[in-house]
Every structure is written in C-alpha cells, then in structure tokens.
Design an enzyme around this catalytic site. Structure first.
Site, PDB file in Angstrom:
ATOM      1  N   SER A 176      38.764  48.832  33.208  1.00 24.01           N
ATOM      2  CA  SER A 176      38.560  50.188  33.511  1.00 24.01           C
ATOM      3  C   SER A 176      36.935  50.403  33.950  1.00 24.01           C
ATOM      4  CB  SER A 176      38.790  51.346  32.076  1.00 24.01           C
ATOM      5  OG  SER A 176      38.265  52.281  32.389  1.00 24.01           O
ATOM      6  N   TYR A 208      37.058  51.722  22.858  1.00 19.81           N
ATOM      7  CA  TYR A 208      37.963  51.540  24.126  1.00 19.81           C
ATOM      8  C   TYR A 208      36.923  50.513  25.040  1.00 19.81           C
ATOM      9  CZ  TYR A 208      40.452  52.548  28.444  1.00 19.81           C
ATOM     10  OH  TYR A 208      41.174  52.427  29.720  1.00 19.81           O
TER      11      TYR A 208
END
Length: 241
Positions: free
Chosen positions: A137, A150
């Site tokens: 990401s 995350y």
C-alpha cells in the site's frame, strides 16, 4: 496451465485479480478466502472447476499453510505464482488498539505472506521459475493517521520483498510488490468523507480502481515481468508523485 494461488479473493482487489487470472488461458487459478462469494462462484461456473478452484481458508491460521501448499503441489505440480493479497486494516489510534487486534493484523498482512512465500518457493526452486507478488500500500511510504500498525505490516512486506528477491533471483524467481493507492473497496468505505475528499484531490488521474492494480499484478505474473524483481509498482493515480 501454470498454477497461481491468490489469497483474499472474495471481494475488492482480490476478486479483480482472480478475474484477470481466470481469463488468461495460461493460468489455473487457486483462490483462497474465508468464504465463497457469489461473484467468485460465478467465476467457477464460467471457467469450470478444472480452471478455477476455491478453498475456504483463513490466512491467519499459519499452521494450515504448509500442508495446503504441499497438497496443491501434489495435485498440480510446481506453483508458478503466489499473490499475497489477503489483508485487513484496522483504523484507530495505536495507543488504544488492543494487542490482539495488532497481532492479528500482523499475522494476516505480513506473516502469512512470508509463510506462503517460504513454502511455495520450494517448488519454484525445483522448477527454477516462479513469481511471488505481495499487495502492499502507499501507506507503507506515506503514512496515515490512525494506520500506524497497518503501515508497519505493509512496510514489512516491502522490505521482505527486496531481500527475498536477492535470495531467489538466481533461480529465475521474481519477488515484487504492488502498492495501490486508495481505491473504493470494502476496506476504504470506513474513511470519513472529508478525508476521502482530500485523498481524491491529491490524485491528478483520479483514484485507481481494483482493475488498475490487478493489471500490474498480471504484468508481474507474465513474461514481460520476467526481469522485474525486488521492486514496488505503485498504482495510485499519481497521488504520491
């Protein structure tokens, strides 16, 4: 046909990747997810169970990964590709997150990808060919408020990818990441509208959709990606330029 394992195929990017893999006559798709969705069931109906498989699987169950890989190799021979797509994101200030939630996110997003790569690479080493692709990401490099844990899992994936590419490259195996920007998927629906508006303004090409990122995965799986390894392909509409 070359066997490609894709995790997290029930929806979003995983489903988009599954559709692209299934449509390519070169590949047999082995899809994993916790539940079979109507959309994936339609893929099986369209291409047949010999071309598209589904296995209910929770990637946080790390002990289940080695026997699954062995069974897949026994059925189909060496694995050509593994796409570590399964992932979860839990939004929240780190100071108030439960340790169990943090550990679960690490297991799903990072540790499972390492274990899949570990055992799938054994058959790739024997065949002297293969592709390992993990979905990262842009948060791994940009950061985002409320996504510290995350971001750590995705940054870990990128470091793992660079190092593993050096281990496996001499045997013809490539190891890469695809780092999507924000996409309208189930994972991003919880982002407040004001934050989403700000995110959209930063992407001059507009936000990517899952098919855009799936295209990058297909490039890395295919012959054109044969000399690309240890890298991160960013698909974010230009937002991090």
């Amino acid at each position: 046909m070359k066997t490609v394992i894709v995790t997290g195929v029930s929806q979003g990017l995983g489903l988009a990747i599954a559709r692209r893999v299934a449509a390519d006559p070169s590949y047999r798709l082995v899809g994993l997810s916790r539940k079979l969705t109507p959309a994936y069931e339609a893929l099986i109906a369209e291409y047949g169970a010999d071309k598209v498989e589904f296995h209910p699987f929770d990637v946080s169950n790390l002990d289940a990964i080695p026997p699954f890989i062995r069974e897949t190799v026994d059925r189909h021979g060496p694995i050509w590709g593994v796409v570590n797509n399964a992932g979860i994101g839990k939004d929240g200030v780190l100071a108030t997150q439960h340790l169990t939630d943090i550990q679960y996110m690490i297991d799903v997003n990072l540790t499972s990808a390492i274990v899949f790569a570990k055992y799938a690479s054994r058959s790739m080493l024997s065949a002297r060919a293969g592709r390992i692709i993990s979905i990262s990401s842009i948060i791994a490099s940009t950061g985002f408020n409320g996504l510290a844990a995350y971001a750590a899992t995705k940054a870990g994936l990128e470091g793992f990818t660079r190092s593993l590419s050096r281990e496996l490259g001499k045997r013809g195996i490539t190891v890469n990441c695809v780092a999507p920007g924000y996409m309208v998927t189930e994972m991003s629906l919880g982002i407040p509208s004001d934050k989403m508006d700000s995110i959209k303004r930063r992407a001059p090409l507009g936000l990517p959709d899952p098919d855009d990122a799936a295209g990058a995965v297909m490039y890395l799986l295919g012959p054109d990606g044969g000399k690309v390894s240890g890298t991160v392909i960013t698909v974010d509409g230009g937002s991090t330029a």
